[in-house]
Scaffold this motif. Structure first.
Motif, PDB file in Angstrom:
ATOM      1  N   ILE A 158      14.875   8.305  -8.283  1.00  0.00           N
ATOM      2  CA  ILE A 158      15.108   6.869  -8.177  1.00  0.00           C
ATOM      3  C   ILE A 158      15.525   6.491  -6.747  1.00  0.00           C
ATOM      4  N   VAL A 159      16.356   7.356  -6.200  1.00  0.00           N
ATOM      5  CA  VAL A 159      16.823   7.072  -4.839  1.00  0.00           C
ATOM      6  C   VAL A 159      15.650   7.029  -3.871  1.00  0.00           C
ATOM      7  N   GLY A 160      14.714   7.976  -4.083  1.00  0.00           N
ATOM      8  CA  GLY A 160      13.516   8.028  -3.255  1.00  0.00           C
ATOM      9  C   GLY A 160      12.730   6.731  -3.343  1.00  0.00           C
ATOM     10  N   LEU A 161      12.653   6.184  -4.536  1.00  0.00           N
ATOM     11  CA  LEU A 161      11.932   4.936  -4.739  1.00  0.00           C
ATOM     12  C   LEU A 161      12.605   3.802  -3.975  1.00  0.00           C
ATOM     13  N   LEU A 162      13.929   3.771  -4.089  1.00  0.00           N
ATOM     14  CA  LEU A 162      14.667   2.703  -3.410  1.00  0.00           C
ATOM     15  C   LEU A 162      14.469   2.786  -1.886  1.00  0.00           C
ATOM     16  N   ASP A 163      14.449   4.018  -1.403  1.00  0.00           N
ATOM     17  CA  ASP A 163      14.194   4.205   0.028  1.00  0.00           C
ATOM     18  C   ASP A 163      12.807   3.692   0.398  1.00  0.00           C
ATOM     19  N   ALA A 164      11.840   4.020  -0.499  1.00  0.00           N
ATOM     20  CA  ALA A 164      10.463   3.610  -0.236  1.00  0.00           C
ATOM     21  C   ALA A 164      10.348   2.096  -0.214  1.00  0.00           C
ATOM     22  N   LEU A 165      11.080   1.437  -1.118  1.00  0.00           N
ATOM     23  CA  LEU A 165      11.061  -0.019  -1.173  1.00  0.00           C
ATOM     24  C   LEU A 165      11.605  -0.589   0.140  1.00  0.00           C
ATOM     25  N   ASP A 166      12.663   0.055   0.574  1.00  0.00           N
ATOM     26  CA  ASP A 166      13.298  -0.374   1.813  1.00  0.00           C
ATOM     27  C   ASP A 166      12.321  -0.242   2.975  1.00  0.00           C
ATOM     28  N   GLU A 215       0.807  -1.218   0.000  1.00  0.00           N
ATOM     29  CA  GLU A 215       0.000   0.000   0.000  1.00  0.00           C
ATOM     30  C   GLU A 215       0.847   1.279   0.000  1.00  0.00           C
ATOM     31  N   ILE A 216       1.895   1.306   0.816  1.00  0.00           N
ATOM     32  CA  ILE A 216       2.680   2.544   0.964  1.00  0.00           C
ATOM     33  C   ILE A 216       3.457   2.910  -0.298  1.00  0.00           C
ATOM     34  N   LEU A 217       3.482   1.998  -1.307  1.00  0.00           N
ATOM     35  CA  LEU A 217       4.204   2.300  -2.556  1.00  0.00           C
ATOM     36  C   LEU A 217       3.254   2.777  -3.654  1.00  0.00           C
ATOM     37  N   SER A 218       1.957   2.971  -3.316  1.00  0.00           N
ATOM     38  CA  SER A 218       0.954   3.254  -4.358  1.00  0.00           C
ATOM     39  C   SER A 218       1.244   4.528  -5.147  1.00  0.00           C
ATOM     40  N   ASP A 219       1.919   5.492  -4.535  1.00  0.00           N
ATOM     41  CA  ASP A 219       2.245   6.736  -5.246  1.00  0.00           C
ATOM     42  C   ASP A 219       3.184   6.525  -6.427  1.00  0.00           C
ATOM     43  N   TRP A 220       3.904   5.418  -6.397  1.00  0.00           N
ATOM     44  CA  TRP A 220       4.924   5.180  -7.450  1.00  0.00           C
ATOM     45  C   TRP A 220       4.351   4.460  -8.676  1.00  0.00           C
TER      46      TRP A 220
END
Ligand SMILES: Nc1ncnc2c1ncn2[C@@H]1O[C@H](COP(=O)(O)OP(=O)(O)OP(=O)(O)O)[C@@H](O)[C@H]1O
Ligand SMILES: [Mg+2]
Lengths: 253, 308
Positions: B272-280, B243-248
């Motif tokens: 991209i870095v932001g995405l990787l952080d979000a994945l983490d 759910e928390i990745l829905s913005d991407w």
């Protein structure tokens, strides 16, 4: 006018005749010689003179006409049919030329070939029978006019035909019968009266009559009429070719 | 850049009633290589045939160097060379003879040294006295090119120049096309091969069902439509995108073991870095990361699919 284009078309058509020399020139000579053997010697010896001309000599103009008409038609029709058949016509259609250059090139070459064939046959005939030409100028004029007008006619057939069958159809069904029935081997005066009148609808009668007159000064119809007929035929062919190119008939989509 | 060919509102309906071109307009710039892409039956050959005078347009007009192709056909056709799609050649003709023929037909006086140079540049000089039927398919195609160039045209149409040509010869063909362009010839080629357009064209036009769907510089097509994708391989597959990745706007593939992130490489706000952080933050463990770029092929396929 694109003179270079006329030159290359003409040259290439002549080149093809040269490369198939035997077929182009030798075969009409051989078939004419056979006619002489059969008609001239075998049958001719039983036929009296016609209009004061020995039979063997009498048939020379008709034989020449037979060869000229079939050869002109065949050469010219094949010349333009071939690029249509192989698809190389795309180049001619995309070239900066109009129907004038195309006609002069293709028809000119076909007419030249049959002109040469006509002269060869004349020379061959000279071996078989005594020959004298009363009006060399008119003889040449008729020869040339015939070559040109029937090459034009053949050109039309080549444009019209979309398969090999149609290409052969007209020469076989029209030209040969008209020449045989056009007095090549007889004077139409020898026919019964009704058939004489029918013959007058055969355009080839006028050709052969005029041509024969230039040799022997004997004719079935008046020389002026002969000349008019052949010029009319030529004009009609030219008109048809012009129309075909204008409308792109069987060439442009 | 100045236009050399201007195609205005061309329509073509064939005798059978089929409309092959629909009100198509297109400007070709002097000195460019323009690739026309399109599926079978799109109308590419029809368009070229109209410009060259082989097919009559039903409507519209075309000028070449400012001259109308109908009323001033002698001028326009002298400037144009055409390599047809089919291998149409006289089987018994000799190579050199067909070149002389083509040159003369287009109104140029003989020039043996030019023809020699032309044949050499196409590696056909040794074959100049050979009969066409003894040549291989690739050689025949080169003879067609030589014929089209025999009268030194300034606009060259190549209708599928590399159809049925092996990889090596295709590369040679590309080199040749580039060399021609350098000598000032404007080149229009049709092709089914996207790599071909991608490799040599300056601009690409996409035709489908008689309509020009797109026409632009190759690079700006890639720019506009060439989205990049980031592929993220996961150590452990997931059933749904957390759910928390829905913005991407991530997309799940490969049975849940891969996440795809589509982005525009020219967009400077991409993080991209932001995405990787979000994945983490979502507790996903990464195995591998890769990127891929949409090729012209993908663009082409999606364009054509949109219109069918
Ligand atoms: N002579 C013709 N008569 C009727 N229809 C034709 C003719 N030539 C082409 N067509 C039709 O016009 C349409 C466009 O054909 P065209 O040859 O221009 O396509 P193309 O884009 O060159 O295709 P390809 O990539 O297969 O060469 C097709 O639907 C085709 O069937
Ligand atoms: Mg095509």
């Amino acid at each position: 006018m694109n003179l270079h284009a006329i030159k290359v078309i003409y040259k290439f058509e002549m080149l093809r005749a040269w490369e198939t020399l035997l077929q182009s020139f030798a075969s009409p000579v051989i078939s004419t010689s056979l006619y002489f053997v059969v008609f001239g010697s075998a049958i001719g010896s039983r036929i009296q003179q016609i209009d004061g001309v020995p039979y063997g000599t009498f048939i020379v103009p008709g034989l020449m006409m037979l060869a000229l008409l079939t050869q002109s038609t065949a050469n010219a029709s094949f010349g333009i049919f071939l690029p249509k058949f192989t698809g190389t016509i795309y180049e001619i259609m995309s070239a900066p030329i109009s129907f004038i250059e195309i006609v002069i090139g293709y028809v000119g070459a076909a007419a030249t070939k049959s002109f040469i064939i006509g002269l060869i046959i004349l020379a061959t005939a000279g071996f078989f029978v005594p020959l004298e030409i009363a009006h060399p100028f008119w003889m040449m004029s008729f020869l040339i006019l015939t070559c040109i007008s029937f090459s034009l006619f053949g050109f039309i057939i080549g444009l019209w035909a979309n398969n090999f069958e149609k290409l052969q159809l007209i020469p076989l069904l029209v030209i040969t019968p008209l020449v045989f029935l056009g007095g090549s081997f007889y004077s139409i005066e020898m026919l019964p009266a009704p058939w004489q009148s029918v013959s007058l609808f055969n355009p080839v009668v006028y050709l052969i009559s005029g041509f024969r007159w230039s040799f022997f000064e004997v004719a079935d119809v008046s020389i002026g009429l002969s000349l008019t007929m052949i010029l009319l035929f030529m004009a009609a062919c030219l008109f048809v070719v012009w129309w075909m190119f204008k409308t792109g008939y069987r060439m442009k989509k | 850049m100045e236009n050399i060919v201007t195609i205005s509102n061309i329509s073509k309906t064939y005798a059978g009633g089929h409309q092959a071109l629909k009100n198509l307009s297109l400007d070709i710039k002097r000195g460019e290589i323009l690739a026309l892409l399109g599926p079978n039956g799109a109308g590419k050959t029809t368009l070229i045939s109209i410009i060259c005078g082989i097919v009559n347009a039903t409507e519209g007009s075309i000028t070449v160097n400012g001259h109308d192709i109908v009323s001033d056909f002698r001028t326009t056709r002298r400037m144009i060379g055409l390599v047809p799609q089919e291998l149409t050649l006289g089987a018994f003709d000799k190579v050199i003879n067909t070149l002389r023929f083509s040159r003369g037909l287009f109104g140029k006086k003989p020039n043996p040294s030019y023809l020699e140079q032309l044949l050499r540049s196409l590696s056909l000089w040794d074959k100049r006295h050979a009969e066409i039927m003894t040549l291989s398919g690739g050689m025949k195609r080169r003879v067609l090119i030589a014929k089209a160039l025999a009268h030194e045209p300034v606009v060259l149409f190549l209708d599928e120049p590399t159809a049925g040509v092996d990889v090596e010869l295709r590369k040679e063909m590309w080199t040749l096309i580039r060399r021609l362009r350098e000598s000032g010839v404007t080149i229009i080629l049709t092709t089914h091969y996207i790599e071909e357009a991608e490799e040599i064209a300056d601009r690409v036009g996409v035709i489908n069902r008689g309509e020009l769907l797109l026409l632009d510089a190759k690079h700006s097509i890639m720019h506009k439509l060439g989205k990049k994708q980031l592929h993220i391989e996961l150590k452990l597959p997931v059933k749904t995108v957390p759910e928390i990745l829905s913005d991407w706007h991530l997309e799940l593939s490969a049975n849940g073991s891969r996440l795809n992130y589509t982005y525009d490489p020219h967009n400077t706000h991409i993080d991209i870095v932001g995405l990787l952080d979000a994945l983490d933050a979502a507790g996903l463990q990464l195995k591998d990361i890769s990127t891929s770029q949409r090729t012209l092929e993908d663009i082409f396929v999606s364009l054509v699919n949109e219109t069918t």
